[in-house]
Design a protein around this motif. Structure first.
Motif, PDB file in Angstrom:
ATOM      1  N   UNK A 128      42.578 -71.166  -2.990  1.00 27.25           N
ATOM      2  CA  UNK A 128      43.863 -71.167  -3.677  1.00 27.25           C
ATOM      3  C   UNK A 128      44.416 -69.774  -3.948  1.00 27.25           C
ATOM      4  N   UNK A 167      45.725 -68.378  -0.873  1.00 27.40           N
ATOM      5  CA  UNK A 167      46.992 -69.043  -0.528  1.00 27.40           C
ATOM      6  C   UNK A 167      48.117 -68.440  -1.350  1.00 27.40           C
ATOM      7  N   UNK A 168      47.797 -68.229  -2.594  1.00 25.37           N
ATOM      8  CA  UNK A 168      48.791 -67.694  -3.512  1.00 25.37           C
ATOM      9  C   UNK A 168      49.176 -66.282  -3.076  1.00 25.37           C
ATOM     10  N   UNK A 221      54.097 -68.683   0.443  1.00 30.66           N
ATOM     11  CA  UNK A 221      54.252 -70.070   0.850  1.00 30.66           C
ATOM     12  C   UNK A 221      54.244 -70.185   2.364  1.00 30.66           C
ATOM     13  N   UNK A 222      54.010 -71.385   2.840  1.00 29.43           N
ATOM     14  CA  UNK A 222      53.948 -71.578   4.281  1.00 29.43           C
ATOM     15  C   UNK A 222      54.436 -72.958   4.639  1.00 29.43           C
ATOM     16  N   UNK A 223      54.440 -73.239   5.893  1.00 28.19           N
ATOM     17  CA  UNK A 223      55.087 -74.469   6.300  1.00 28.19           C
ATOM     18  C   UNK A 223      54.257 -75.742   6.193  1.00 28.19           C
ATOM     19  N   UNK A 224      52.964 -75.652   6.073  1.00 26.33           N
ATOM     20  CA  UNK A 224      52.204 -76.888   5.980  1.00 26.33           C
ATOM     21  C   UNK A 224      50.858 -76.597   5.337  1.00 26.33           C
ATOM     22  N   UNK A 225      50.177 -77.636   4.876  1.00 24.62           N
ATOM     23  CA  UNK A 225      48.877 -77.404   4.252  1.00 24.62           C
ATOM     24  C   UNK A 225      47.893 -76.739   5.196  1.00 24.62           C
ATOM     25  N   UNK A 265      48.444 -73.154   5.213  1.00 24.75           N
ATOM     26  CA  UNK A 265      47.927 -72.514   4.004  1.00 24.75           C
ATOM     27  C   UNK A 265      46.438 -72.226   4.166  1.00 24.75           C
ATOM     28  N   UNK A 302      47.072 -73.407  -8.693  1.00 25.67           N
ATOM     29  CA  UNK A 302      46.985 -72.033  -8.232  1.00 25.67           C
ATOM     30  C   UNK A 302      48.118 -71.635  -7.318  1.00 25.67           C
ATOM     31  N   UNK A 303      48.313 -72.412  -6.292  1.00 27.91           N
ATOM     32  CA  UNK A 303      49.384 -72.037  -5.378  1.00 27.91           C
ATOM     33  C   UNK A 303      50.699 -72.400  -6.050  1.00 27.91           C
ATOM     34  N   UNK A 304      51.450 -71.404  -6.448  1.00 24.50           N
ATOM     35  CA  UNK A 304      52.623 -71.670  -7.265  1.00 24.50           C
ATOM     36  C   UNK A 304      53.848 -71.965  -6.408  1.00 24.50           C
ATOM     37  N   UNK A 305      53.731 -71.793  -5.137  1.00 21.83           N
ATOM     38  CA  UNK A 305      54.892 -72.070  -4.310  1.00 21.83           C
ATOM     39  C   UNK A 305      54.646 -73.300  -3.457  1.00 21.83           C
ATOM     40  N   UNK A 306      55.708 -73.949  -3.143  1.00 21.40           N
ATOM     41  CA  UNK A 306      55.580 -75.240  -2.490  1.00 21.40           C
ATOM     42  C   UNK A 306      55.487 -75.085  -0.977  1.00 21.40           C
ATOM     43  N   UNK A 307      54.462 -75.664  -0.429  1.00 22.11           N
ATOM     44  CA  UNK A 307      54.360 -75.678   1.014  1.00 22.11           C
ATOM     45  C   UNK A 307      55.408 -76.631   1.563  1.00 22.11           C
TER      46      UNK A 307
END
Lengths: 207, 811
Positions: A121, A124-125, A129-133, A136, B233-238
C-alpha cells in the motif's frame, strides 16, 4: 507529466500572491512528487513508512505557509524552494533519529527487500494513482526495487538523482545545490544513474 | 567550490543534453534520458523508464531488445498496455497473419511474483475457448528470457469508443451486451473469474463482435487468493475502482466470486445505457469506497426516463450491494436481458417492501439520533454566514458546527473546514482535534496518524491525547487508549474550556455529555456559553428533555449574542419534539414577546398550531413570519407552508398564489409545483395546471439532484404510474421521507383519476410510515403525512374532492 511539470509560472505566481485555489492546486499537484522526493532521500524500510508520510506533510505545510515569501515566483523558483524544504526535513529527521537511536536508521535495503515487497500500500501510495489494481500492484513492486537500488548508492549519487529526477532541478541548479560545476553535476548524474541501474540489475538477479 | 563558469563547447553540450533529457523525463518521455545514460553501457535495465514509472505511476516496458527479440514474429507496433503487460501488433512469419503479442510489463525488471501472475494469466486464458474471448495462439520466452504470449489480433476498438462511434440504439446495445455476458459466463463455467471487467478490457471488432481481454487479475473459483484494496493507505482512486464490486473494495478479503463480475457488468451496462456512472466517486479513496459500499446507485430512469421499468430493475439487481441479492450468475443476467429483448417477463423484481422497510429502519435509527445535531448545525451555519471574515473565532465555529453535523452527511464540507482551520491555526486545539476526528470518521487509523503527526511536530499537548484516546477506543485498542488517558489525566487542566474540548473529542455521545457536564461544573461564573450550549444540545440529542430545557433556561439568561428568543425557540422545539404542542405554543409565544422580529418563532408556532389542527392560527403565524422577514431576503418555505394551510382552509386561489411565490423565490421547481398542480386541478384550471406542470417537469429533469422531484411531478401528471413512483422511492433506502411522499402523491394521482378506493389505500400507507416530522429539520411537520391524514378525513366524510379523469400528455 508528473508533479511540478504540470504547473506553470502563472500557477506559482497566483499561489504566492495569496490565491487559495491556486495554492490548493499547487499542493495537490506536488503531493506525489514530494513523497518521492522524501522517499528517494530516505530509502525507508517498512518501519519508517510513517516517516515518509510525516515528512511529506511537513514539507507541504511549510510550503503552504512560506510560499508567499518566494522571491522568484516562477516554476523554477518553486521547485528550488520545495527541494530545499524537503532536503532540510530529511536532514533534520536523520539527525534526530541518529541522536535518539545512536545509529543512522536508514540502511541499504538488501536485508529488507522481502519486507518491502509486502509493503504494497505505501508503495502504491508513493507512486500515485494508476489505471487498474494490477497496475498498482506492479508499480508497487517496481518502485520498491527502485528504492532498494537508491538505498545502495553513495550519498552524493543518491542526492544528485533526487535533485535532478525527483526534485526536477536542471543541471545548473543541481550544481549550485551540490557546490560543484554544471558539467560535474551532469557527469555525476550519469554515473549515479548507471550505478543505480547496476544495483537494480544485480538485485533482480539475486531476487 | 568549483567554478560555475566553464564555457567550453563540450561542457555546454553535455549540460544541455542532460537538461534536455531531464526536461523530457519530467514530461513523461524517458527515452532521451535512457539514451544519455546508456551510451557506452550495456544493460537490460531501462533506468529512464524506471524513473518515469515511479513518477508517472505507469510502468514502462523493459523489453529493450526490441521487436526482433521474439523469434518467429515481426513486431509492427505497440498497440496498448494491459494490466500485466505491453501489447504489440505483430506479424507471425509462419502463418503470415497479424497477431497480438503481450510481453510482461516490467520486462527484465519483472520480479518472480509478477512472472508467476503472468504465467497464470496465460494458463487461465488458454483454458478458455470462446468466440468472445481473445484466443491464445502460443506462449514462450523472448530471446532474453521474458515471458510473452501471442493471441488473436482483434481489429477493433474499445467498447466505449465503439459505442461513441456507432451510436447503437438500445436494442443493439443490449444485444452486444448479451454477447459480452455469454463470454464471461463461459469463463465462469470453466471456473475462471475475470475480476477486472471494464470497457477498456472489451474490444469490439469491425463486425461488431465483442472480445474480452486481459485476464491478468483472473483467478480460479477455488483459488482462495483475492485482490482487494488495502485499508486506508492508497488515498487515490484507481481507475477500475469504478467497476469494482463492494466486496472487492473491502480489506478483509471477503469472498469474491462470479457475482463480482455480475456487478462489474452491471456498471458497464449502466454506463452504456445512461452515458454516465451509477455513482459519482470522490477522488478520496475511503470516501469512494464508502460510496460503492453504501450509497444506492442513481436510478437509471432518473438519468434516462425510458429506462424505467424492467431494464431499470435488471440494472439495479446487478448492482445490488449484497452479492446474495444480485443475479447468482452472469448467465442469469444474460437470460433476463434476453427475456427483455424478446418482450417476455423478466425474472428480476424490485426489492420487497419488507426489505426496503428493514433497510430504512436501520438507516432511520442513525438519522433520528442525529436529527437534534442537525438543528444545532443549522443554527451555526446561520451564525457563520453573518461572520465577515475568516478569523480564529470563525475557524473555530466553522469546525464545531460541521462537527455537529458530521453524522448527517456533511462530512466532506467538514473535512474542508477542519483542514482549513488547522492549517491556518495549528495552535487551535479544537481545530487539530476536529481535523483528526474528521479523518477518523472515514478511517480511524488515518485520524490517529494525523494526530500523532501533529503531536510530534509540536508540543506534547493534552488535546492530542484526548483525540488519540477516543480513536484508540474506537478501534478497540484499550491498552493504547489507557496510555493516552493516563497522560491526559496528568496534562489536561480542570477547566470549563478543557472539558468542553474533550466533549467535542468524544466519539461516544454519553461520554461527550459527561464531559459537557464537567465543563459546566467547572464554569464557576456560569457564563461559558459554548459549554452550556453543548450541554443543551447533547441532552436533547440523548432524550433528556427536561435537562435540555434547564440548560436552555440558563442560556436564555447568559447568551447575550444569540438572545433570549433563540433559546425560547429551542425550548419550544424540545416540547414539540415530545408532541407537547400546546406547551410549545406557550413557549414560542413567550419568545415572540421577547423579540417580535424573530421569524423562526412565528414559523415554529405555526407548525405547532398545525399539529393541533388550528389552521387559522397557523395561517396567521406564517403571515406574520413573512412580514418580519426583510423583503430582500425572502424565505420561500414560509409561502409553501402557508399554501398548504390555506388549501386545507379552502382558500385555494390564495394557496396557488403562495405556491407561485415559493417557486419564484427558489428560482426553480420545488414541491410547491406539485401542490400547485393538484390545487389548480381542483379549481378546474386544467390548462393552466398542465402548462405549469410541463415547465416544472422540464426544469426538474434538468436539475442535478432533481430526479425524485421529477418522478413525483411525472406521477401527478400521469406520465408515471403510482406503483412505479412507490417502487422508485424504495430504491433509496436511506430516505424514509421519500416513502411517505411517494404514498401521498400516489394517492393524489389516484384522486385525480377518480380512483377513490385506491387513493384511500395509498393515503393509509402514507400514514403507516409514521414519518410525522421532517427528519432534516426537527420538529418541522412532514407535510405529506399531514395531508394524507387530511385527505382520509375528507374521504371518510364522503366529501370527496371533485375527481377529474383527464391526464396530462407527456411533456
Amino acid at each position: 507529466m508528473f508533479g511540478a511539470a504540470r504547473l506553470t509560472n502563472e500557477h506559482v505566481k497566483a499561489a504566492a500572491d495569496g490565491g487559495k485555489e491556486a495554492l490548493g492546486h499547487v499542493v495537490r499537484v506536488l503531493e506525489s512528487q514530494v513523497r518521492l522526493m522524501i522517499a528517494a532521500r530516505l530509502s525507508p524500510n517498512p518501519s519508517q513508512l510513517d516517516a515518509v508520510d510525516d515528512l511529506t506533510q511537513d514539507t507541504l505545510m511549510d510550503l503552504t505557509r512560506g510560499i508567499y515569501r518566494l522571491e522568484n515566483r516562477t516554476l523554477g523558483g518553486l521547485k528550488g524552494f520545495v527541494s530545499v524544504i524537503a532536503s532540510r526535513k530529511v536532514f533534520g529527521y536523520l539527525r534526530a533519529a541518529k541522536a535518539g537511536l545512536g545509529q543512522l536508521p536508514i540502511r541499504s535495503l538488501d536485508s529488507t527487500v522481502q519486507s518491502l515487497s509486502q509493503a504494497g500500500p505505501l508503495w502504491q501510495f508513493l507512486s500515485g494513482s494508476g489505471p487498474s489494481p494490477s497496475f498498482l500492484a506492479m508499480r508497487g513492486e517496481h518502485v520498491a526495487s527502485l528504492m532498494t537500488g537508491l538505498g545502495g548508492l553513495k550519498p552524493e549519487h543518491r542526492e544528485v538523482i533526487a535533485l535532478a529526477v525527483f526534485d526536477q532541478l536542471g543541471a545548473t541548479e543541481v550544481a549550485e545545490r551540490m557546490g560543484i560545476s554544471p558539467k560535474a553535476a551532469s557527469q555525476l548524474l550519469i554515473r549515479a544513474t548507471r550505478k543505480l541501474r547496476k544495483n537494480m540489475a544485480s538485485c533482480i538477479k539475486a531476487g | 567550490m568549483v567554478d560555475f563558469h566553464e564555457s567550453d563547447d563540450s561542457t555546454h553540450d553535455l549540460v544541455e543534453r542532460v537538461d534536455t533529457a531531464l526536461q523530457a523525463l519530467w514530461q513523461g518521455d524517458a527515452s532521451r534520458f535512457d539514451q544519455l545514460v546508456a551510451e557506452d553501457e550495456n544493460s537490460d535495465v531501462d533506468i529512464g523508464g524506471v524513473f518515469e514509472d515511479a513518477m508517472q505511476g505507469s510502468a514502462t516496458t523493459g523489453v529493450s531488445s526490441g521487436p526482433s527479440a521474439i523469434p518467429g514474429y515481426e513486431i509492427l507496433e505497440r498497440i496498448g498496455r494491459g494490466g500485466m503487460g505491453v501489447v504489440y501488433k505483430a506479424f507471425q512469419l509462419s502463418t503470415k497473419r497479424a497477431v497480438a503479442i503481450k510481453v510482461i510489463l516490467e520486462g527484465s525488471l519483472a520480479p518472480p511474483q509478477a512472472r508467476r501472475r503472468f504465467q497464470r494469466e496465460i494458463e487461465l486464458t488458454a483454458s478458455l475457448q470462446h468466440a468472445g474471448i481473445a484466443r491464445i495462439l502460443e506462449s514462450g520466452e523472448t530471446s532474453d528470457g521474458q515471458p510473452y504470449y501471442a493471441m488473436d489480433y482483434v481489429d477493433g476498438v474499445e467498447l466505449r469508443q465503439w459505442v461513441a462511434g456507432n451510436k447503437p440504439d438500445q436494442q443493439a446495445t443490449l444485444a452486444l451486451f448479451e454477447k459480452i455476458c455469454d463470454a464471461v459466463a463461459h469463463a465462469h463455467q470453466n471456473g475462471v473469474i475475470h475480476r477486472d471487467l471494464k470497457p477498456s478490457n472489451i474490444l469490439v471488432n469491425t463486425e461488431g463482435f465483442p472480445k474480452i481481454l486481459d485476464f491478468g487479475l483472473a483467478r480460479l473459483v477455488e483459488d482462495d487468493r483475492t485482490l482487494t484494496l488495502q485499508e486506508g493507505d492508497a488515498m487515490h482512486v484507481a481507475g477500475t475502482l469504478r467497476y469494482m464490486s463492494p466486496e472487492q473494495t473491502q480489506p478483509d478479503a471477503s469472498p469474491v466470486d462470479a457475482r463480482s463480475d455480475v456487478y462489474s457488468l452491471g456498471v458497464i451496462l449502466y454506463e452504456l445505457l445512461t452515458g454516465q456512472s451509477p455513482y459519482e466517486l470522490s477522488n478520496f479513496l475511503p470516501e469512494a469506497v464508502r460510496t460503492i459500499c453504501e450509497r444506492p446507485p442513481q436510478p437509471p430512469s432518473s438519468v434516462r426516463s425510458f429506462l424505467r421499468g424492467d431494464l431499470e430493475t435488471i440494472l439495479l439487481k446487478a448492482l445490488e450491494k449484497e452479492p446474495s441479492r444480485r443475479y447468482a450468475s452472469v448467465s442469469d443476467l444474460a437470460e433476463d436481458i434476453h427475456r427483455y429483448l424478446a418482450g417476455e417477463p423478466i425474472e428480476a423484481h424490485p426489492p420487497s417492501r419488507w426489505y426496503v422497510l428493514r433497510k430504512r429502519a436501520h438507516k432511520n435509527r442513525v438519522k433520528l439520533a442525529t436529527a437534534g445535531m442537525c438543528l444545532a448545525a443549522a443554527v451555526f451555519v446561520l451564525w457563520w454566514s453573518m461572520q465577515p471574515k475568516y478569523d480564529i473565532d470563525y475557524a473555530r465555529r466553522e469546525c464545531l458546527g460541521y462537527r455537529i453535523g458530521l453524522d448527517s452527511d456533511r462530512r466532506e464540507r467538514f473535512l474542508a473546514a477542519a483542514l482549513n482551520a488547522s492549517s491556518h491555526y495549528p495552535e487551535l486545539p479544537d481545530a487539530v482535534l476536529l481535523w483528526g476526528i474528521a479523518k477518523g470518521h472515514s478511517t480511524p487509523h488515518a485520524a490517529i496518524h494525523q494526530l500523532e503527526y501533529n503531536r510530534k511536530r509540536g508540543q506534547d499537548a493534552w488535546w492530542y491525547h484526548a483525540g488519540l484516546m477516543e480513536l484508540y477506543e474506537q478501534i478497540d485498542r484499550p491498552q493504547k487508549a489507557l496510555e493516552h488517558s493516563e497522560v491526559l489525566s496528568r496534562l489536561a487542566p480542570n477547566t470549563a474550556e478543557a472539558w468542553y474540548l474533550r466533549s467535542f473529542a468524544a466519539l461516544d455521545c454519553q461520554r461527550a455529555l459527561s464531559f459537557a457536564e464537567k465543563a459546566v461544573d467547572c464554569d464557576q461564573g456560569h457564563g461559558h456559553v459554548l459549554s452550556w450550549t453543548r450541554l443543551a444540545n447533547l441532552r436533547r440529542h440523548l432524550g433528556d428533555f427536561d435537562g435540555a430545557m434547564a440548560a436552555a433556561d440558563h442560556l436564555a439568561e447568559i447568551d447575550v449574542d444569540s438572545g433570549r428568543a433563540r433559546w425560547l425557540q429551542f425550548k419550544g422545539d424540545v416540547a414539540a419534539t415530545q408532541r407537547r404542542f400546546r406547551e410549545a405554543v406557550a413557549i414560542y409565544t413567550e419568545g415572540v414577546e421577547a423579540d417580535p422580529n424573530y421569524m423562526p418563532l412565528y414559523r415554529q408556532r405555526a407548525h405547532a398550531y398545525r399539529r393541533l389542527g388550528e389552521y387559522t392560527f397557523a395561517e396567521a403565524d406564517y403571515s406574520k413570519g413573512i412580514l418580519v422577514i426583510p423583503e430582500h431576503s425572502p424565505y420561500p418555505w414560509l409561502h409553501f407552508h402557508r399554501a398548504t394551510v390555506r388549501w386545507i382552509l379552502g382558500r385555494r386561489a390564495e394557496a396557488v398564489d403562495d405556491c407561485r411565490k415559493a417557486r419564484e423565490f427558489t428560482a426553480g421547481p420545488t414541491f410547491a409545483d406539485a401542490r400547485m398542480y393538484v390545487i389548480l386541478r381542483e379549481l378546474e384550471r386544467t390548462g393552466e395546471a398542465d402548462d405549469e406542470m410541463r415547465k416544472a417537469i422540464h426544469e426538474a429533469r434538468g436539475l442535478q439532484d432533481g430526479g425524485w422531484l421529477a418522478s413525483v411531478l411525472e406521477c401527478l401528471a400521469g406520465v408515471l404510474g403510482p406503483e412505479d413512483l412507490v417502487a422508485r422511492a424504495g430504491q433509496d433506502t436511506s430516505n424514509p421521507e421519500r416513502e411517505c411522499e411517494a404514498y401521498y402523491y400516489a394517492g393524489e394521482r389516484c384522486l385525480l383519476d377518480g380512483k377513490v378506493d385506491a387513493a384511500i389505500r395509498w393515503f393509509r400507507s402514507c400514514r403507516e410510515t409514521g414519518v410525522e416530522f421532517d427528519q432534516d429539520v426537527m420538529p418541522d411537520p412532514m407535510t405529506e403525512y399531514e395531508l394524507a391524514g387530511w385527505r382520509l378525513r375528507q374521504l371518510s366524510n364522503t366529501n370527496t374532492p371533485q375527481a377529474t379523469t383527464s391526464t396530462l400528455h407527456t411533456p
